[in-house]
Design a protein around this motif. Sequence first.
Motif, PDB file in Angstrom:
ATOM      1  N   ARG A 164     -50.878 -20.912 -11.997  1.00  0.00           N
ATOM      2  CA  ARG A 164     -51.354 -21.138 -13.345  1.00  0.00           C
ATOM      3  C   ARG A 164     -52.773 -20.607 -13.558  1.00  0.00           C
ATOM      4  NH1 ARG A 164     -51.030 -24.937 -17.927  1.00  0.00           N
ATOM      5  NH2 ARG A 164     -51.855 -23.435 -19.391  1.00  0.00           N
ATOM      6  N   GLU A 213     -57.242 -17.213 -11.409  1.00  0.00           N
ATOM      7  CA  GLU A 213     -58.601 -16.689 -11.602  1.00  0.00           C
ATOM      8  C   GLU A 213     -59.679 -17.731 -11.334  1.00  0.00           C
ATOM      9  OE1 GLU A 213     -56.315 -17.218 -13.795  1.00  0.00           O
ATOM     10  OE2 GLU A 213     -57.069 -18.023 -15.677  1.00  0.00           O
ATOM     11  N   GLY A 250     -58.000 -28.062 -22.104  1.00  0.00           N
ATOM     12  CA  GLY A 250     -58.588 -28.736 -23.248  1.00  0.00           C
ATOM     13  C   GLY A 250     -58.476 -27.922 -24.522  1.00  0.00           C
ATOM     14  N   LYS A 251     -58.729 -28.587 -25.608  1.00  0.00           N
ATOM     15  CA  LYS A 251     -58.594 -27.929 -26.908  1.00  0.00           C
ATOM     16  C   LYS A 251     -59.865 -28.080 -27.713  1.00  0.00           C
ATOM     17  CE  LYS A 251     -53.718 -28.707 -27.045  1.00  0.00           C
ATOM     18  NZ  LYS A 251     -53.578 -29.703 -25.979  1.00  0.00           N
ATOM     19  N   HIS A 252     -60.003 -27.213 -28.642  1.00  0.00           N
ATOM     20  CA  HIS A 252     -61.149 -27.260 -29.556  1.00  0.00           C
ATOM     21  C   HIS A 252     -62.453 -27.354 -28.788  1.00  0.00           C
ATOM     22  CE1 HIS A 252     -58.080 -27.586 -32.483  1.00  0.00           C
ATOM     23  NE2 HIS A 252     -57.621 -28.691 -31.927  1.00  0.00           N
ATOM     24  N   GLU A 253     -63.235 -28.339 -29.127  1.00  0.00           N
ATOM     25  CA  GLU A 253     -64.551 -28.402 -28.479  1.00  0.00           C
ATOM     26  C   GLU A 253     -64.469 -29.012 -27.092  1.00  0.00           C
ATOM     27  OE1 GLU A 253     -67.292 -30.095 -31.223  1.00  0.00           O
ATOM     28  OE2 GLU A 253     -67.392 -28.201 -32.320  1.00  0.00           O
ATOM     29  N   TYR A 260     -62.472 -27.597 -24.956  1.00  0.00           N
ATOM     30  CA  TYR A 260     -61.983 -26.476 -24.148  1.00  0.00           C
ATOM     31  C   TYR A 260     -63.016 -26.190 -23.055  1.00  0.00           C
ATOM     32  CZ  TYR A 260     -60.116 -21.776 -23.269  1.00  0.00           C
ATOM     33  OH  TYR A 260     -59.577 -20.646 -22.699  1.00  0.00           O
ATOM     34  N   VAL A 319     -66.239 -17.505 -14.819  1.00  0.00           N
ATOM     35  CA  VAL A 319     -64.895 -17.402 -15.393  1.00  0.00           C
ATOM     36  C   VAL A 319     -64.819 -18.207 -16.683  1.00  0.00           C
ATOM     37  CG1 VAL A 319     -62.459 -17.917 -15.030  1.00  0.00           C
ATOM     38  CG2 VAL A 319     -63.817 -17.019 -13.166  1.00  0.00           C
ATOM     39  N   GLN A 325     -66.545 -16.428 -19.406  1.00  0.00           N
ATOM     40  CA  GLN A 325     -65.730 -15.299 -19.820  1.00  0.00           C
ATOM     41  C   GLN A 325     -64.604 -15.741 -20.743  1.00  0.00           C
ATOM     42  OE1 GLN A 325     -65.044 -13.039 -16.256  1.00  0.00           O
ATOM     43  NE2 GLN A 325     -63.441 -11.854 -17.244  1.00  0.00           N
ATOM     44  N   LYS A 326     -64.138 -16.940 -20.547  1.00  0.00           N
ATOM     45  CA  LYS A 326     -63.035 -17.433 -21.362  1.00  0.00           C
ATOM     46  C   LYS A 326     -63.523 -18.175 -22.588  1.00  0.00           C
ATOM     47  CE  LYS A 326     -59.713 -17.274 -17.929  1.00  0.00           C
ATOM     48  NZ  LYS A 326     -58.397 -17.637 -17.540  1.00  0.00           N
ATOM     49  N   LYS A 327     -64.798 -18.156 -22.789  1.00  0.00           N
ATOM     50  CA  LYS A 327     -65.373 -18.746 -23.999  1.00  0.00           C
ATOM     51  C   LYS A 327     -65.104 -20.241 -24.079  1.00  0.00           C
ATOM     52  CE  LYS A 327     -66.068 -14.514 -25.973  1.00  0.00           C
ATOM     53  NZ  LYS A 327     -66.285 -13.894 -24.658  1.00  0.00           N
ATOM     54  N   ARG A 356     -71.293 -21.066 -25.349  1.00  0.00           N
ATOM     55  CA  ARG A 356     -70.573 -21.246 -26.606  1.00  0.00           C
ATOM     56  C   ARG A 356     -70.938 -22.568 -27.269  1.00  0.00           C
ATOM     57  NH1 ARG A 356     -64.106 -21.016 -27.684  1.00  0.00           N
ATOM     58  NH2 ARG A 356     -64.274 -21.143 -29.937  1.00  0.00           N
TER      59      ARG A 356
END
Lengths: 1305, 175
Positions: B38, B41, B63-66, B68, B97, B100-102, B153
């Motif tokens: 999964r 990286e 996670g989602k939204h803020e 994440y 990483v 990089q994935k924001k 971010r």
Amino acid sequence: MSAVETENRREIARLPTRPISLEDRYDPPANFLEIEVLNPETHGFAGKRYTDYEVRMKTNLPVFRLKECTVRRRYSDFEWLRKELERDSKIVVPPLPSKAWKRQMPTFFRRDDGIFEDDFIEDRRKGLEQFINKVAGHPLAQNERSLHVFLQEPAIDHDKYVPGKMPSGIPLTARTLNSHQNDSQRIANPRLEVNERRLRPIYDYMEIHNYRKALTEIDRLLKKQANFTACKALKCLVLLKLERPEDASILANELDTLASATTRAAAPGDASNMDENALTFFSQYYKDLRQYDKVVWLYEAAAKREPTSEEFLCSLFMAYVRMKDYKNQMLTAQKLYKLTRKIPYYNWAIISVLLQIDENSNQLKQTLYIPMALKMLDKEFFDENLQQNKPYGEMECLLYLHTLELKEDFSKSLIFLNKHLELLTKAATNESMLPAYFSHEKPLIYNYKAGNLDVTYHLAKQYLIEDNYLWNWYEVLFDTFFKFDTTKQEELIKDLHEFILTTPNQTADLRNIHLARIELGLRWQLTRFKNNLSTLPELASTYLTNSFFNEIISYIETYSLKTTSLVMHDIYRAFEYLTSEDRSRLHKHLINQLTSETSQTNIQYLINILYCARLCGDIHHSWLSENSHSLIQKLLDLVNQSSTPLHLSIELLTLIVNIMDETNQSKSELYTLLDRTYDKDSSNFDVKLYMYNIALHFNCITIMKDLFERLEIKNIQYYSLGYLLTDHYLRIHSNYHHIRSFFNYLTNLLFVYTDDSWGQIMFCYKYGNFLRINEIRTFSDCYLSYSLIYIQSLIGSIIIDLIQNGNRYNSIGKLLKYSSSQVLFDHKQKNKNNSLHSLFYKTDNNDVLKIQDTRDFDIWPKIDYRRLRFDSGNVNDKPIETISYADRILIENSGQTSYQSPSCKDFFLRQYQTVDFQQRSTLCYFRANILNIIYTLYVDPSISKTDLAASSISVVHMPDEQVFNSLKIIINDYEQCIKSLNPVETITPCEIQSILELELYKSIPLFVQILLEGITLNMTAEASSTPSKISLTNTIVHFDKIDQSINAIIKQLEQSYKLLLKKLENTSFQKRCQETTDNKNIDFLNDLSGKQSPLEFYSVYTEFISYTYSLYLSIKSILATLFNKTSLLVDNNDTTSNRASNTKKSKKKVNEQQSSNISNENENETKLWNQLEKIESLYNEQWTQIIENIRKYELFIRMQAKVNDNEYDRLEKELIGDTDQQMNKSKSKLDENDNSDSSSLSTMTKENNNNDEQTSSSVFELGKIVMRPSTVHTFALGYLESFIQIRVCLASKQKTLQLRQQSST
Amino acid sequence: MTSIRQFKLTDLLRINNVNLDIFTENYGLSFYLHYLARWPECFFVAINPAQRLMGYIMGKIEGKHENYHGHVTALSVAPEFRRIGVSSQLMALLENVSEQKKTYFVDLFVRVSNKRAVDMYHKLNYVVYRRIIGYYSGERDEDAFDMRKALSRDVEKKSLIPIPHPVRPEDLVDD
């Protein structure tokens, strides 16, 4: 907003089960309608919380006013729409994802075929999206005003809404119809939801493994709804769990008929259908039975019934994955892609093509599979002829690169990478699957492999100038430089030396700079050695003579000051290429350091210097032999200093033991010292490992096992560290049931791991992580299934069964039929040559072992000085073959594409591991061969496997032509084995020596010769059309040859026994057996320690006896059957309880038969029986003597260790009880025995613990440390256990033998 | 002098010098496999020039939204390679990483008693976000700190505003 959107896409981007927005990838189809439900957001708080979703549609259908629009809707809005449609339209409205029932399913349903698993996505959002797509796609629903309001009005105004039809019903094209019609037909009616609700209580019970209750619930439900297919499928599963496979299989047959139907039996939604649920459960049933072909069959039928079902096709794909049916995998993926146009499916197809490579020859790889995959990729994504490339994702790029790597076309990879790298690593909205360093690593590797060495060299240098923290780039730099030809090297040598030897101004990792300098020296040494060069370039030789040595010294001195022992690990490779003069110079310097000021004040420094000195091997060894005493005293003083921190004193103590070990001081003292060290800190694993090592020297399985447990080895560690036990379990037979259950555990572990790997392979497909599929597959197929440790346990468990239970013809036959061990024998039949060879050796390249070494030797550096020292000073003496063999193993083990520097192959460790591994594999091969001979004689291969497991009556297996042929091949293999079993003196145990020196195994082929030479099948007879079983009518019996063989056997048996006695005479063991007076103060531990312990001789003898006795039994029964004298085989089906009565009966029978046969019996035959009986009495005689001997020694140990009679009796009773157990006894019972045994042992030990004087005093004094009575006691019990077991096994064999003799006289 | 590369499955057979340490958890095969399948990286090993395993880091992005964020599931270094900066190097990788994935932040759980680790994370600019009661079960249950570090971010560093009251493990459901 756009940021949030990206997130959601990330979650789903690789999830093919849900419609992926295709607009950015594909030209829209003629008519299209795509609705996405995205961005769930929760509003409000406490009881007023609600979640709404973004519903975004895109279409070109004329029926919709807006072609693109986005609204936000709540769940209740969906409910409203559903209600409206249900009332007004004529369509069957699909259910809403109510309570996400699948989430309530027991986890084991969700466990593996990850495609339907919704652990990682929001169930509801997916469900809602499915719902709205199904509804909106239906032509009739498209006429409903409610749908249009729902999709296109900013808000649903319930007050103003008027139900009704849209003005114009615009006809849809066939294509739109096709893609949605099926879904809408499939839509279940509300009854389905009811059905699901009814199944829920059953899931609940299954979840908590209460299958009994689940079954009750199922039966109640089936009473109400007799045709509830899903419920029946559940019943199958539950019956299987309740260990009622027969009942389950009857029900499964019934369901099979339903599943094979090509059309649906009833209306959609009718529970009697083989629907999605039913299929999930039913396929789980077959998965549990490991009948993966049946799973394929189930979904093939389902996909035929509903050819456009994405879910069924996905399941079918996964079923093919399990079967490794790559071709069908590809076809199914292509179907899926055609059906859905989802890119991941296309990738599935490509990877299926690539996966075929390993299973086929190299030729097809380059001519068929790789070109095919490239073509597929080009066609869809990277067509260079087209002006505008279609958009593609990162996965496609990686797949393309991977394919090019497989093709080894690195220049093309480089071009591709340059074109796309920027986009891949920097794309702002793309989630990147690329590992960090991708952008550095890949160009380096590709340039290196494409031969652009110049570019690689400069690139690596550039990266190092940017940041020298990573060692990776240093390795590339050196590898590249030393790959250049000499002219190029001369050109760059100045540049390299300057770069490495000048310290840069900026802050940099100094440790790396130092190590790079040492590495530079190593590489030059290596070059000289490899190319047999006498001279190196001037710069290099100047460096080697002037600074290299100082670099090493300065490194050791600087980094020994660190608070860890890392310096030893960093530096040890440097010793490998030092000349012996340099090494002694270095050693001298290090020894001087021991008395330096720094050593006086910094204990860690002292320790590190000593570790490094140890690496000097022989030089250090001879220094130690003179100076060990003072050194040890010095170290002990440090230990006893109160200011020494605990962790350092533990390290010092380990070092002291090490020094004592190397200077051959008493092992019991070493053990005692470690035992006390363990008291100080029970968490240090080095101490435990060291204790284990000494317990191994003492040949005491009980203690070894105990220490193994204290290491808390778990899970995958069994594969890498289980060798601590398995490597020795078959050498020191004792404690059979412990060993047996350990082996059992290991073989079961493999099954669990294989299942786990499959589950994760499915995840790889699901998340588009294709590049890992092959890795997981290889790991499971090669490393786990073909690991030495797995084969050891497989063979080991059969051998232990044979030793413990192989006393009667029937029992031997039975234990060879265990399904778990069939792997060994199946192979023999599948292979054309009928040879085991293929299991151990790769068929296309004979000399490479197929079995994998998964053992981890990296744990020893602080303990085993032998493993980390470099003795052979002369480089030219190194056997080159061994290096190249090890190189091959290493290359195979290294990843295909990952960068593997040649510098990592350390000669010494590699050689040690390779030799050890070869010997152990050969031993396994050897044992497997013997077992195979026995198997061939006992088990009739014509009886199918399922019958085998079921049949309780075993008939004498009369050999036929096939048996004779396989025996010939096995014997041939066997002889090869013996030849390759060279007794090499290594750190490995003496097993091989004892086997060879005792000549034990020479008699085994003689038994087979009785058959092969004594009996010839008469092929001219009319019966020869089919390979017939032997009988008197179709064979010629050569009595003279049989007689010859039997004589040879007797001679061989006598000889090997004499050898055994001779060997034993040299041990003090024999002396103790003869002594009657109780000698005080004799260390029985030392009697039994070392490589030639009597324990080992006896255990090897017991193993050998089990083989030959089984062979003897089979030969005797075959001959008896041939001559119609089955009455001689009285032991059939006997159990201890009814043996007496049986014997009487058979005696009677014997008399009858003998009288009737007497006329037929010729002189030869009588002679034959007499000869055979001679073997029996030989056995009888030997065993009586051995048993007596062992008894005497037991008495000796008991007296020495003051084991009281009660304890001894209890131990003996337990062990005898254990062997008398029927081998089929359920495992739970065995476990119970395990527990009672160990608990009683521990209570005994506990009692003794109280007698131990307290060890609270922290002062360690050599020569005054005495082993605690409790430890002596545990050792004694361990030995007694071993001896009693050997004795009991021999005694029970003798008992059956005597019974047989009695009955036949 | 540390080489870093992605974790290979065969490394599982060689991590014993790290995992034999009694404080390091040994997971079942499927756990490691799942992280590899999964989040490959986020799974790295550090090796020394002699190819001896020094340590590894295992993480995920979730996670989602803020919420994440990147999460450190396991970080362990063999005893003989401690205190030379291997952990910070590995942590930097995972942060890289995650950046990089924001994602908004990186978080991890650590035993409250593991002072050395907590100090190290503090040094790497991690702050205690909340305390989780009885997160580690064993002979004696132990609380965990949930420590976080904001990434670029999260401009306002919202993810770092600590939750003052302790949380129970069952409340940790990822939202």
